[in-house]
Design an enzyme around this catalytic site. Structure first.
Site, PDB file in Angstrom:
ATOM      1  N   ASP A 193     -51.313  66.078  18.373  1.00 43.55           N
ATOM      2  CA  ASP A 193     -51.124  64.705  18.839  1.00 43.55           C
ATOM      3  C   ASP A 193     -50.746  63.764  17.696  1.00 43.55           C
ATOM      4  O   ASP A 193     -49.724  63.068  17.745  1.00 43.55           O
ATOM      5  CB  ASP A 193     -52.414  64.234  19.523  1.00 43.55           C
ATOM      6  CG  ASP A 193     -52.259  62.900  20.239  1.00 43.55           C
ATOM      7  OD1 ASP A 193     -51.799  61.931  19.603  1.00 43.55           O
ATOM      8  OD2 ASP A 193     -52.617  62.806  21.422  1.00 43.55           O
ATOM      9  N   LEU A 209     -50.890  61.139  23.131  1.00 46.11           N
ATOM     10  CA  LEU A 209     -49.853  62.081  23.536  1.00 46.11           C
ATOM     11  C   LEU A 209     -50.420  63.326  24.183  1.00 46.11           C
ATOM     12  O   LEU A 209     -49.765  63.934  25.035  1.00 46.11           O
ATOM     13  CB  LEU A 209     -48.977  62.443  22.331  1.00 46.11           C
ATOM     14  CG  LEU A 209     -48.216  61.273  21.713  1.00 46.11           C
ATOM     15  CD1 LEU A 209     -47.262  61.769  20.640  1.00 46.11           C
ATOM     16  CD2 LEU A 209     -47.456  60.468  22.768  1.00 46.11           C
ATOM     17  N   ASP A 210     -51.621  63.747  23.792  1.00 45.94           N
ATOM     18  CA  ASP A 210     -52.234  64.871  24.495  1.00 45.94           C
ATOM     19  C   ASP A 210     -52.402  64.547  25.976  1.00 45.94           C
ATOM     20  O   ASP A 210     -52.137  65.383  26.846  1.00 45.94           O
ATOM     21  CB  ASP A 210     -53.605  65.205  23.885  1.00 45.94           C
ATOM     22  CG  ASP A 210     -53.506  66.148  22.708  1.00 45.94           C
ATOM     23  OD1 ASP A 210     -52.502  66.876  22.605  1.00 45.94           O
ATOM     24  OD2 ASP A 210     -54.432  66.163  21.885  1.00 45.94           O
ATOM     25  N   VAL A 211     -52.841  63.319  26.271  1.00 47.75           N
ATOM     26  CA  VAL A 211     -53.024  62.919  27.673  1.00 47.75           C
ATOM     27  C   VAL A 211     -51.679  62.748  28.359  1.00 47.75           C
ATOM     28  O   VAL A 211     -51.437  63.313  29.441  1.00 47.75           O
ATOM     29  CB  VAL A 211     -53.855  61.624  27.762  1.00 47.75           C
ATOM     30  CG1 VAL A 211     -53.855  61.080  29.195  1.00 47.75           C
ATOM     31  CG2 VAL A 211     -55.292  61.890  27.309  1.00 47.75           C
ATOM     32  N   GLY A 253     -50.101  66.031  28.887  1.00 49.31           N
ATOM     33  CA  GLY A 253     -50.684  66.738  30.032  1.00 49.31           C
ATOM     34  C   GLY A 253     -50.116  66.243  31.343  1.00 49.31           C
ATOM     35  O   GLY A 253     -49.825  67.033  32.260  1.00 49.31           O
TER      36      GLY A 253
END
Length: 598
Positions: A429, A457-459, A462
């Site tokens: 991220d 960015l991970d969220v 996803g």
């Protein structure tokens, strides 16, 4: 109602027409993604009208979506007030020691992706025999989803394993160059700093907050590490990283990102095999919805081999849409199940992404277990993973391998860089934020660029993964063929920074003015004005007023504002989110589904 008859469709929304109106921060994302999936523009509505999206044609009944900022009367009316109310300002501000907003329209972007998901899911449901749906989603739901791991930790049975205090990267070299450091290995961390002659006690004290910064959104490691970095030129810092196995990434500007941008979509879809007759499969296209099912993916099976956030969140959302999700975990189970803080002995953060999933332990290094995984894939609808680049092919579990056992499989990979950058660092991220100019986009003018320590960015990656899988499922329903879909953190970064890059391309300043989305202090908390009211509200000194009195003062002058949530555990009882947060079977906080179908 649509029929799943085989067609010559190339993109999942070919022959469908798009109608759209509403707030451009949300609907621009919706329109862009639907067009990339094949929808053609129909009638355009007003930007200041309520958010309404429709898809018509292709043999489907019209599918509608409504997007809102928040529930009527909640005071949540735009990006700033959503970030304030849902706790995003508090989490993003932990590094700095006080709440502050993201200068980028993060919840609006996430809401747009959620709306596309709802529309795609509705079309998949229609193709499988369900009636047409109307989906509603809101930026308030997107905001709660974005902080769901932090919310879960705040409501756990025990305290955080690492201190919540100001501090964190980026670091600065002797030349004044800002850079991010990344490693998942404590040995590499120590070796990097020893090479630069950092004090031994600072190296030891710094690892735990650095390691947990993904979970806590702050990293209060010793100031001596910043001092050490500033004592060395960038070339020496890079040599230390190379020798130790750590990685550094210089923070890129938005202008640098614009100069190299390739214009690629945030995901890619590639049907399996050549054109021609579609082979039969246990998971063949047209798999009907079970009787009495209410959700569009009911009866579908998702195999998820996910780590950390990106892939588990993508699978979690597919589960909320009705699919059965089976996690592929290593022998002994996912080690992150034990990550503190816990609820009933299970990591609260882990539960935020993985509650309700089944789990099967598979040793992917063992031939027998890999055969077992292929057998499971033969009867599944989706296989989703975020293994390191090249690992699936090395294991014989890449899309071509699994297509041989299931030609109708949707094979999904959620990665870091999508092979789009030659000099890409580790695909995590914060490194992707650094490399793509996000650190500049989320900070207003006058502040040093810095990637957010909230896992933006991970969220968002996803969410893109779920969107890509749903597009793949719809394409499968329309063609009868399996599909490989790829999404990435880079794609998520490009979606988030698209408005800023467009401004830059027009010769405009992409950064907001100093103080943008900085809430106003009160005697007992903070108040965030709406973006439209912020300039006028800044003229009022509210520091001697209570938050409720401060809101009344601004309201009496026609200004819109809301209280900033500073303690995420307060969200359980917050009237702005009535019914939005519950407790799961382990007692962990759980946010409600981000869509409503009718």
């Amino acid at each position: 109602m649509a029929s799943p008859a085989i067609s010559q469709t190339v993109r999942p929304l070919d022959t469908l027409r798009l109608g759209i109106s509403g707030p451009p921060q949300i609907t621009n994302v919706v329109a862009q993604h639907l067009r990339l999936l094949g929808a053609q523009d129909g009638a355009a509505g007003q930007q200041d009208a309520p958010g309404r999206i429709s898809l018509t044609g292709g043999g489907y009944e019209t599918t509608h979506a409504t997007v809102i900022w928040g529930d009527p009367g909640s005071g949540v009316v735009d990006e700033a007030t959503v970030q304030a109310a849902t706790g995003i300002m508090a989490v993003h501000g932990r590094r700095d020691g006080s709440p502050r907003g993201l200068a980028a329209d993060y919840t609006a972007t996430a809401t747009g992706v959620l709306a596309v998901q709802g529309l795609l899911a509705g079309l998949v449901g229609q193709a499988r025999g369900m009636a047409a749906t109307h989906v509603t989603t809101g930026a308030d739901r997107a905001g709660l989803l974005a902080v769901s791991q932090y919310l879960a930790a705040a409501g756990a049975d025990e305290g955080e394993a690492a201190e919540l205090a100001p501090g964190g990267p980026p670091f600065t070299s002797a030349e004044g160059v800002l850079f991010e450091l990344e490693t998942l290995d404590p040995g590499a961390w120590a070796a990097f700093w020893r090479t630069l002659d950092a004090p031994a006690d600072a190296i030891r004290a710094g690892w735990r907050p650095f390691q947990f910064r993904y979970a806590t959104a702050c990293a209060p490691f010793p100031q001596a590490l910043h001092t050490t970095a500033r004592a060395h030129p960038l070339e020496r810092i890079r040599q230390a990283a190379s020798l130790s196995g750590a990685e550094v990434c210089v923070l890129h500007t938005l202008a640098e990102r614009l100069a190299e941008a390739d214009g690629a979509p945030p995901w890619s879809l590639r049907p399996f095999g050549a054109d021609g007759p579609v082979p039969s499969s246990p998971a063949a296209s047209g798999n009907p919805v079970p009787p009495a099912a209410e959700l569009p993916l009911a009866g579908l099976t998702v195999l998820e081999a996910g780590r950390r956030i990106q892939a588990p969140l993508a699978a979690h959302l597919l589960g909320l849409l009705g699919a059965e999700v089976i996690r592929i975990e290593p022998p002994g189970g996912d080690p992150l199940r034990g990550m503190p803080p816990a609820c009933s002995g299970i990591s609260a953060r882990w539960l935020a992404l993985n509650r309700g999933k089944k789990a099967v332990e598979i040793d992917i290094k063992a031939d027998g277990d890999r055969r077992r995984l292929r057998e499971m894939a033969a009867g599944a609808d989706v296989f989703l993973h975020n293994w390191a680049p090249g690992k699936a092919a090395e294991l014989g579990l890449d899309s071509d391998d699994l297509a041989r056992v299931n030609p109708a499989l949707v094979y999904a990979y959620t990665g870091g860089w999508a092979d789009r950058l030659d000099d890409a660092p580790m695909g995590t991220d914060f490194m992707v934020q650094a490399r793509t100019g996000v650190g500049e986009a989320v900070r207003p003018e006058g502040e040093i660029p810095a990637p957010s320590l909230m896992t933006l960015l991970d969220v968002l990656g996803g969410l893109h993964g779920t969107e890509a899988v749903l597009a793949g499922l719809l394409l499968r329903e329309r063609t009868g063929r399996g599909v490989r879909v790829d999404s990435s953190l880079l794609g998520a970064a490009d979606t988030l920074t698209a408005p800023a890059l467009a401004q830059l391309a027009r010769g405009e300043n992409p950064r907001h003015p100093a103080g943008f989305r900085h809430p106003l202090p009160t005697a007992d908390g903070w108040i965030a004005p709406s973006d439209d009211s912020a300039l006028a509200a800044a003229a009022y000194d509210l520091r001697e007023l209570s938050t409720s009195d401060g809101l009344a003062r601004l309201g009496s002058h026609g200004l819109t504002a809301t209280a900033v949530t500073t303690d995420l555990s307060d969200l359980h009882h917050d009237p702005r989110f009535a019914g939005s947060i519950s407790r799961d079977a382990h007692g962990a906080p759980a946010v409600r589904d981000p869509w409503s179908f009718a």
